[in-house]
Scaffold this active site. Structure first.
Site, PDB file in Angstrom:
ATOM      1  N   CYS A 144      10.217  -3.463 -12.483  1.00 54.62           N
ATOM      2  CA  CYS A 144      11.292  -2.616 -11.948  1.00 54.62           C
ATOM      3  C   CYS A 144      12.027  -1.885 -13.071  1.00 54.62           C
ATOM      4  CB  CYS A 144      12.303  -3.451 -11.169  1.00 54.62           C
ATOM      5  SG  CYS A 144      11.619  -4.496  -9.886  1.00 54.62           S
ATOM      6  N   ASP A 145      12.318  -2.600 -14.161  1.00 57.57           N
ATOM      7  CA  ASP A 145      13.267  -2.097 -15.154  1.00 57.57           C
ATOM      8  C   ASP A 145      12.688  -1.895 -16.547  1.00 57.57           C
ATOM      9  OD1 ASP A 145      15.273  -2.209 -13.186  1.00 57.57           O
ATOM     10  OD2 ASP A 145      15.635  -4.324 -13.596  1.00 57.57           O
ATOM     11  N   CYS A 189      13.131  -8.495 -13.320  1.00 57.33           N
ATOM     12  CA  CYS A 189      11.933  -7.771 -12.872  1.00 57.33           C
ATOM     13  C   CYS A 189      11.510  -6.742 -13.908  1.00 57.33           C
ATOM     14  CB  CYS A 189      12.205  -7.101 -11.523  1.00 57.33           C
ATOM     15  SG  CYS A 189      10.789  -6.193 -10.876  1.00 57.33           S
TER      16      CYS A 189
END
Length: 307
Positions: free
Chosen positions: A135-136, A132
């Protein structure tokens, strides 16, 4: 076991649904599934969930579970194997250990990223290996990252990562991409992106203390040659698979297996059955979005039961 609302799944959507359903005195039962806590339990730092500047994924899910239990939800570690509708609009769900009778069902069983299946990939999940970018990605500011895949997801993630990384390498096992033409055009015009054609990752290398990715070994899909490339992170972007196999034939799904819901609601094709989180969201796939749809599902279920 009997309940007004059975919630299948224990990620952000399931626990949020449980909190709202419990506060509405619906006395919900949450069946955790094969991965209690969902995908966030394999995430390390979470820095984009409102209210937490930084929190470990497993800790965030433990807080959600405690919150749900505190307001009255019953949480059972079990996995649903099949579901059917009984006469009188009641439902019966069959688990490994218990059978569950309910007046309504909220499906929040989530989705799973498709992985390459490498042992080294599993070893560094959460420590440089991710599925992701949104997300990261921010953890890789001014670093070098690799993205694996050739479809829309891979191209989108590669372009997104250029906001943070100084260089992005897109590794694809073929000599052309499957992504939409307009996405490919954007990719090819981005100076930060290098495409490595006809190669696949053979191994991910890294250090133990602190645990982190340092390089990857890629092998040609056309010949026997292999090479090691230094990278700080690897993003696997070969798609997601919703955990909906149990519900095939029970509710309508799209061609990819995601449960279809009525626009602006969590209503499925079957009255009394609602879907929240990544089982019906293939676009955003964020914990905060899943939590929001979990709330919606609980409110939709409450309204259904009142009527």
């Amino acid at each position: 076991m009997h309940t007004k609302v059975l919630i299948i799944g224990s990620g952000a959507a399931g626990y949020s649904a449980a909190i709202y359903a419990a506060r509405a005195n619906l006395e919900p039962i949450v069946v955790t599934g094969m991965q209690p806590g969902g995908q966030l339990t394999i995430t390390t730092d979470v820095e984009n969930y409102p209210g937490f500047i930084s929190i470990q994924g497993p800790e965030l899910m433990e807080q959600m579970r405690l919150h749900a239990e505190k307001v009255g939800a019953k949480i059972v570690d079990d996995e649903i194997k099949s579901v059917k509708q009984l006469d009188g609009c009641k439902f019966k769900s069959y688990g490994n250990y218990n059978d569950y009778h309910s007046d309504a069902i909220i499906i929040a069983s989530g989705a799973q990223a498709r992985w390459l299946g490498l042992e080294s990939e599993k070893k560094f999940q959460g420590y440089g290996v991710s599925a992701c970018a949104t997300c990261d990605g921010a953890f890789f500011r001014n670093k070098v990252v690799a993205v694996v895949g050739g479809g829309n997801t891979a191209v989108e993630e590669a372009i997104f990562l250029t906001r943070f990384a100084k260089k992005v390498m897109l590794i694809h096992r073929r000599d052309k991409l499957r992504a939409e033409k307009i996405m490919q055009d954007r990719l090819f015009k981005n100076d930060k992106i290098e495409i490595i054609w006809d190669h696949a990752i053979e191994e991910i290398l890294g250090e133990e203390n602190p645990k982190r990715v340092t390089s990857i070994v890629i092998k040609s899909t056309k010949e026997e040659s292999a090479q090691e490339i230094k990278v700080d992170g690897v993003f696997i972007a070969i798609g997601h698979a919703p955990n909906t196999g149990v519900f095939k034939g029970f509710v309508e799904m799209d061609e990819q297996g995601y449960i279809t819901t009525k626009s602006g609601t969590t209503l499925t094709s079957r009255s009394g059955v609602f879907a929240a989180g990544d089982v019906q969201d293939k676009i955003y796939r964020q914990a905060v979005v899943a939590a929001g749809t979990g709330c919606m599902a609980a409110l939709d279920a409450e309204k259904f039961l009142e009527e």
